[in-house]
Design a protein around this motif. Structure first.
Motif, short mmCIF file in Angstrom:
data_model
loop_
_atom_site.label_atom_id
_atom_site.label_comp_id
_atom_site.label_asym_id
_atom_site.label_seq_id
_atom_site.Cartn_x
_atom_site.Cartn_y
_atom_site.Cartn_z
N GLY A 23 0.81 -1.23 0.00
CA GLY A 23 0.00 0.00 0.00
C GLY A 23 0.84 1.26 0.00
N ILE A 24 2.07 1.16 0.44
CA ILE A 24 3.00 2.29 0.37
C ILE A 24 4.36 1.70 -0.03
CG2 ILE A 24 4.09 4.22 1.58
CD1 ILE A 24 1.81 4.25 3.56
N THR A 81 4.83 5.95 -3.84
CA THR A 81 3.36 5.97 -3.87
C THR A 81 2.88 7.37 -3.49
OG1 THR A 81 3.49 3.71 -3.03
CG2 THR A 81 1.31 4.75 -3.04
N PRO A 82 2.07 8.00 -4.35
CA PRO A 82 1.60 9.35 -4.00
C PRO A 82 0.80 9.33 -2.69
CG PRO A 82 1.04 8.80 -6.28
CD PRO A 82 1.57 7.55 -5.64
N ARG A 83 1.01 10.35 -1.90
CA ARG A 83 0.41 10.41 -0.57
C ARG A 83 -1.12 10.24 -0.60
NH1 ARG A 83 2.42 13.00 4.20
NH2 ARG A 83 4.35 13.30 3.05
N ASP A 84 -1.76 10.76 -1.66
CA ASP A 84 -3.23 10.70 -1.67
C ASP A 84 -3.77 9.29 -1.94
OD1 ASP A 84 -2.33 10.77 -4.24
OD2 ASP A 84 -3.86 12.13 -5.00
N VAL A 85 -2.89 8.34 -2.30
CA VAL A 85 -3.39 6.96 -2.42
C VAL A 85 -2.76 6.02 -1.38
CG1 VAL A 85 -3.95 7.21 -4.88
CG2 VAL A 85 -1.71 6.29 -4.24
N TRP A 86 -2.09 6.57 -0.41
CA TRP A 86 -1.52 5.73 0.65
C TRP A 86 -2.61 4.90 1.31
CZ3 TRP A 86 2.38 9.10 3.96
CH2 TRP A 86 3.56 9.28 3.21
N ASP A 87 -2.31 3.64 1.53
CA ASP A 87 -3.22 2.75 2.24
C ASP A 87 -3.23 3.14 3.72
OD1 ASP A 87 -4.64 -0.01 2.30
OD2 ASP A 87 -3.16 -0.07 3.93
N GLN A 106 -6.75 16.78 3.77
CA GLN A 106 -6.19 17.12 2.44
C GLN A 106 -7.02 18.25 1.84
OE1 GLN A 106 -3.45 15.01 1.14
NE2 GLN A 106 -3.49 14.62 3.33
#
Ligand SMILES: CSC[C@H]1O[C@H](OP(=O)(O)O)[C@H](O)[C@@H]1O
Ligand code: ADE
Length: 295
Positions: free
Chosen positions: A122-123, A266-272, A294
């Motif tokens: 996820g990250i 991994t872009p922060r806005d899709v971090w699990d 955000q």
């Protein structure tokens, strides 16, 4: 500038840190399972140290069963700023004799069944590892060991094998041909994980044997190793006292402190969210922003 807090990982034969002022034993819950045991935290000469025995009390964990992630995560949760790992090592080089200390500067990884990253579900992060140990910590450890009376070799390539069996003679010769100077079973993935947790890491190896490449030496004998390590444990504790005494008053930042800044892809806005929660210590510096709303 901040205070030092030195994490010590004690290897075979080094199950206790020696006398610490205001010592406390603390059980820490890691997000990565059970660490090898409780952490003993306290001061040496005014400097905070936190110690964990890598193989647990009574040496119950084999190198393959040590939860390296939990150990590093636990020490990070304790507030450790830098790590000093101490290990029993076999020598692959004539000049590195039993009883000598080797401050390792490179690593070869031949381990096959260990969790080697905090990241991935996820990250994703890719930290640089070209120089897997911290030169500042290594230098200070080498000087401290020297002042403690040990014969010290600065620099050496450590090959980490899975074990728990020692190497075959053919492997031992191949490792020498590859340029490895010492052999052990634990520095990987420990050094990888320390880097991911932004902890400058130094590895002080205490030579216990010549592995099995050297004629006419016999096979490696674990009883000899543990006996020698127990004798050497006093030297290791003396090294810690010297290390504490010589630390600069305040700690200047290391580039390793912020290595994750450029490593997480991994872009922060899709971090699990679950992965981020598990990384609250390892990458805690970055996670506080994650909690903010955000735009
Ligand atoms: C007890 S001999 C083999 C054992 O000793 C070393 O452990 P550590 O690095 O924790 O001192 C070696 O890596 C093996 O795990
Ligand atoms: N010869 C050896 N091989 C692997 N691990 C060791 N630890 C101490 N001596 C060793």
């Amino acid at each position: 500038m901040a205070d030092w807090h030195i994490g010590v990982i004690g290897g075979s034969g080094l199950y206790e840190p020696g006398a610490l002022e205001d010592a406390q034993e603390i059980a820490v819950n890691s997000a990565f399972g059970d660490p090898s045991g409780p952490v003993v935290t306290g001061k040496i000469g005014g400097v905070q140290f936190s110690f964990i025995a890598r193989h647990g009390a009574g040496h119950r964990l084999s190198p393959s069963h040590v939860n390296y992630r939990a150990n590093i995560d636990t020490l990070k949760r304790c507030g450790v700023t830098d790590l000093l790992a101490i290990s029993a090592i076999g020598s692959l080089k004539e000049e590195f004799a039993p009883g000598d200390f080797v401050v390792v500067d490179q690593l070869l990884d031949r381990t096959v069944q260990r969790e080697r990253s905090f990241f991935g579900d996820g990250i994703v992060a890719h930290v640089p590892l070209a120089d897997p140990v911290c030169p500042r910590m290594s230098k200070m450890a080498a000087s401290a060991a020297d002042r403690a009376g040990a014969k010290v070799h600065e620099g050496g390539t450590y090959v980490a094998i899975e074990g728990p069996q020692f190497s075959t003679r053919a492997e031992s010769h191949v490792f020498r041909d590859w340029g490895a100077n010492v052999i052990g079973m634990t520095a990987m993935p420990e050094a990888r994980l320390a880097r991911e947790a932004e902890l400058p890491y130094a590895l002080v190896g205490m030579v216990t044997d010549y592995d099995c490449w050297r004629e006419p030496d016999g096979d490696v004998d674990v009883a000899d190793i543990v006996a020698l390590m127990s004798t050497n444990a006093e030297n290791a504790r003396a090294m810690l006292a010297e290390f504490a005494a010589a630390l600069p008053k305040t700690r200047k930042a290391s580039p390793i402190d912020t290595v994750l800044d450029t490593a997480i892809v991994t872009p922060r806005d899709v971090w699990d969210v679950g992965a981020a929660a598990r990384l609250d210590a390892v990458a805690g510096r970055l996670m506080s922003f994650f909690a903010e709303p955000q735009e």
